[in-house]
Design a protein around this motif. Structure first.
Motif, PDB file in Angstrom:
ATOM      1  N   LEU A 292      37.609  52.810  35.503  1.00  0.00           N
ATOM      2  CA  LEU A 292      36.879  54.120  35.412  1.00  0.00           C
ATOM      3  C   LEU A 292      37.627  55.274  35.843  1.00  0.00           C
ATOM      4  N   VAL A 293      38.248  55.081  37.191  1.00  0.00           N
ATOM      5  CA  VAL A 293      39.030  56.042  37.860  1.00  0.00           C
ATOM      6  C   VAL A 293      40.296  56.550  36.896  1.00  0.00           C
ATOM      7  N   LEU A 294      40.778  55.563  36.482  1.00  0.00           N
ATOM      8  CA  LEU A 294      41.976  55.910  35.487  1.00  0.00           C
ATOM      9  C   LEU A 294      41.577  56.911  34.307  1.00  0.00           C
ATOM     10  N   PHE A 295      40.551  56.501  33.506  1.00  0.00           N
ATOM     11  CA  PHE A 295      40.197  57.342  32.510  1.00  0.00           C
ATOM     12  C   PHE A 295      39.525  58.691  33.007  1.00  0.00           C
ATOM     13  N   VAL A 296      39.207  58.855  34.167  1.00  0.00           N
ATOM     14  CA  VAL A 296      38.682  60.060  34.747  1.00  0.00           C
ATOM     15  C   VAL A 296      40.031  60.950  35.043  1.00  0.00           C
ATOM     16  N   VAL A 297      41.000  60.447  35.485  1.00  0.00           N
ATOM     17  CA  VAL A 297      42.243  61.118  35.850  1.00  0.00           C
ATOM     18  C   VAL A 297      42.928  61.334  34.597  1.00  0.00           C
ATOM     19  N   MET A 298      42.801  60.589  33.430  1.00  0.00           N
ATOM     20  CA  MET A 298      43.370  60.649  32.306  1.00  0.00           C
ATOM     21  C   MET A 298      42.685  61.838  31.434  1.00  0.00           C
TER      22      MET A 298
ATOM     23  N   ARG B  93      36.483  69.145  28.414  1.00  0.00           N
ATOM     24  CA  ARG B  93      35.816  70.085  27.431  1.00  0.00           C
ATOM     25  C   ARG B  93      35.479  69.323  26.258  1.00  0.00           C
ATOM     26  N   LEU B  94      35.941  68.254  25.895  1.00  0.00           N
ATOM     27  CA  LEU B  94      35.555  67.550  24.769  1.00  0.00           C
ATOM     28  C   LEU B  94      34.259  66.656  24.980  1.00  0.00           C
ATOM     29  N   ALA B  95      33.948  66.465  26.243  1.00  0.00           N
ATOM     30  CA  ALA B  95      32.842  65.715  26.636  1.00  0.00           C
ATOM     31  C   ALA B  95      31.412  66.051  26.222  1.00  0.00           C
ATOM     32  N   LEU B  96      30.622  65.541  26.378  1.00  0.00           N
ATOM     33  CA  LEU B  96      29.036  65.905  26.064  1.00  0.00           C
ATOM     34  C   LEU B  96      28.598  66.746  27.291  1.00  0.00           C
ATOM     35  N   ARG B  97      27.646  67.684  26.889  1.00  0.00           N
ATOM     36  CA  ARG B  97      27.079  68.355  27.940  1.00  0.00           C
ATOM     37  C   ARG B  97      26.282  67.213  28.615  1.00  0.00           C
ATOM     38  N   GLY B  98      26.440  67.384  30.096  1.00  0.00           N
ATOM     39  CA  GLY B  98      25.682  66.408  30.926  1.00  0.00           C
ATOM     40  C   GLY B  98      26.665  66.011  32.023  1.00  0.00           C
ATOM     41  N   ASP B  99      26.178  64.804  32.619  1.00  0.00           N
ATOM     42  CA  ASP B  99      27.107  64.217  33.737  1.00  0.00           C
ATOM     43  C   ASP B  99      28.286  63.756  33.101  1.00  0.00           C
ATOM     44  N   PHE B 100      29.686  64.271  33.436  1.00  0.00           N
ATOM     45  CA  PHE B 100      30.959  63.846  33.067  1.00  0.00           C
ATOM     46  C   PHE B 100      31.158  62.367  33.322  1.00  0.00           C
ATOM     47  N   ILE B 101      31.162  61.867  34.633  1.00  0.00           N
ATOM     48  CA  ILE B 101      31.295  60.566  35.097  1.00  0.00           C
ATOM     49  C   ILE B 101      30.435  59.669  34.123  1.00  0.00           C
ATOM     50  N   LEU B 102      29.434  59.988  33.871  1.00  0.00           N
ATOM     51  CA  LEU B 102      28.306  59.021  33.071  1.00  0.00           C
ATOM     52  C   LEU B 102      29.072  58.909  31.755  1.00  0.00           C
ATOM     53  N   TYR B 103      29.359  60.023  31.172  1.00  0.00           N
ATOM     54  CA  TYR B 103      30.115  60.072  29.988  1.00  0.00           C
ATOM     55  C   TYR B 103      31.156  59.157  29.813  1.00  0.00           C
ATOM     56  N   VAL B 104      32.020  59.115  30.799  1.00  0.00           N
ATOM     57  CA  VAL B 104      33.312  58.207  30.902  1.00  0.00           C
ATOM     58  C   VAL B 104      32.505  56.914  31.264  1.00  0.00           C
ATOM     59  N   MET B 105      31.614  56.403  31.921  1.00  0.00           N
ATOM     60  CA  MET B 105      31.136  55.295  31.944  1.00  0.00           C
ATOM     61  C   MET B 105      30.799  54.435  30.766  1.00  0.00           C
ATOM     62  N   SER B 106      30.124  55.513  29.847  1.00  0.00           N
ATOM     63  CA  SER B 106      29.481  54.962  28.727  1.00  0.00           C
ATOM     64  C   SER B 106      30.547  54.277  27.801  1.00  0.00           C
ATOM     65  N   GLY B 107      31.687  54.816  27.915  1.00  0.00           N
ATOM     66  CA  GLY B 107      32.621  54.223  27.130  1.00  0.00           C
ATOM     67  C   GLY B 107      33.510  53.091  27.825  1.00  0.00           C
ATOM     68  N   VAL B 108      33.802  53.134  29.153  1.00  0.00           N
ATOM     69  CA  VAL B 108      34.299  51.911  29.882  1.00  0.00           C
ATOM     70  C   VAL B 108      33.550  50.810  30.002  1.00  0.00           C
ATOM     71  N   PHE B 109      32.241  51.134  30.291  1.00  0.00           N
ATOM     72  CA  PHE B 109      31.442  49.789  30.289  1.00  0.00           C
ATOM     73  C   PHE B 109      31.247  49.016  29.039  1.00  0.00           C
ATOM     74  N   MET B 110      31.061  49.751  27.944  1.00  0.00           N
ATOM     75  CA  MET B 110      30.999  48.973  26.518  1.00  0.00           C
ATOM     76  C   MET B 110      32.435  48.343  26.340  1.00  0.00           C
TER      77      MET B 110
ATOM     78  N   GLY C  25      37.693  54.429  20.379  1.00  0.00           N
ATOM     79  CA  GLY C  25      37.416  55.786  20.202  1.00  0.00           C
ATOM     80  C   GLY C  25      36.383  56.455  21.370  1.00  0.00           C
ATOM     81  N   LYS C  26      36.419  55.892  22.481  1.00  0.00           N
ATOM     82  CA  LYS C  26      35.734  56.251  23.764  1.00  0.00           C
ATOM     83  C   LYS C  26      36.114  57.531  24.412  1.00  0.00           C
ATOM     84  N   MET C  27      37.446  58.009  23.943  1.00  0.00           N
ATOM     85  CA  MET C  27      38.123  59.023  24.510  1.00  0.00           C
ATOM     86  C   MET C  27      37.687  60.448  23.863  1.00  0.00           C
TER      87      MET C  27
END
Length: 274
Positions: free
Chosen positions: A52-58, A66-83, A198-200
């Motif tokens: 999770l930290v690796l993808f946040v830093v990336m 800026r390509l993430a969804l409106r809302g919690d950015f960390i939760l957005y990254v979690m949605s891809g990493v956990f799946m 496609g989680k990125m």
């Protein structure tokens, strides 16, 4: 007259005995990575945190926030990493389960189906535990989070796991024939899903050319659908739930047919020349 008569066992009793064997085999899988089960679970949580930290830093370094969804950015990254982790861990666990010619199969209640089911359930337990711990700590320590549809999100989580286990069953069936080659192909598939899932990026914001490169992957659909369940202001338009379900069914049938065929010919002597 003196011939022993086999005791007739009801189907219900057989089913409960099968569930009991699966339970003990799952516990064995959970304790297999470390002598201490608690330490094994903690290490699994730490691995998920590192990814999770690796993808946040990336995302920060590449300017992709800026390509993430409106809302919690960390939760957005979690949605891809956990799946992603659930999918690849289930695939790896099933592909590496005890083969039909392994020593564990010499015990009467054990069979390849039990080995596969227990490996898949152990992977699901580990990833569910890791995701739950990370979400709770983030919610309690960092900032509160809100999931729009928790039931739908959990459904996509289970579907990501099921698709990984179904694809892993195909590798499991082919592994006794060419262990080295199948191991390499399994590793390549898992590594390729770092990008191919496609989680990125968000599917709704991607071009038609880019989407066409990921449509084949069931994990791509489950991640995008999960983000639609997590975030109130996101509605997936280019992915669906039906494709991953059909992919799971097709891969499961292919894997079962391959496994039943392999079980007829698998022998412990195959690996003696290696």
């Amino acid at each position: 007259m003196f011939r022993p008569e086999a005791q007739r066992i009801s189907h219900m009793r057989t089913g409960f005995e099968l569930i009991e064997v699966i339970y003990h085999a799952t516990v064995r899988q959970l304790r297999g990575s470390h002598s201490n089960a608690v330490v094994a679970l903690v290490m699994n949580v730490l691995q998920a945190v590192l990814v999770l930290v690796l993808f946040v830093v990336m995302f920060d370094l590449l300017g992709m926030r800026r390509l993430a969804l409106r809302g919690d950015f960390i939760l957005y990254v979690m949605s891809g990493v956990f799946m992603f982790l659930t999918h690849v861990k289930a695939l790896g666990a099933v592909a590496a389960a005890d083969s039909p010619a392994s020593a564990m199969m010499m015990h009467a209640p054990m069979n390849p189906i039990i080995a596969v089911v227990s490996a898949a359930l152990a992977a699901l337990y580990k990833q569910t535990f890791a995701a739950g711990v990370i979400l709770f700590v983030y919610h309690a320590v960092m900032q509160p989070i809100t999931i729009f549809d928790p039931i739908g999100t959990m459904g996509m989580f289970i579907l990501s796991w099921a698709s990984g286990a179904a694809i892993g069953l195909i590798f499991y069936a082919a592994k006794p024939w060419q262990p080295d080659l199948v191991g390499i192909l399994s590793t390549i598939y898992q590594r390729a899903n770092m990008i191919a899932s496609g989680k990125m990026f968000v599917a709704n914001q991607a071009s038609a050319w880019l989407r066409s490169k990921f449509d084949w992957n069931p994990l791509y659909h489950t991640i995008d659908q999960a983000r639609g369940d997590i975030f109130l202001n996101y509605q997936p338009r280019y992915t669906n739930i039906e494709y991953p379900i059909w992919a799971v069914m097709v891969c499961l049938m292919i894997g079962l047919m391959g496994q039943f065929f392999t079980r007829k010919y698998a022998s412990a002597s195959w690996g003696k020349r290696r």
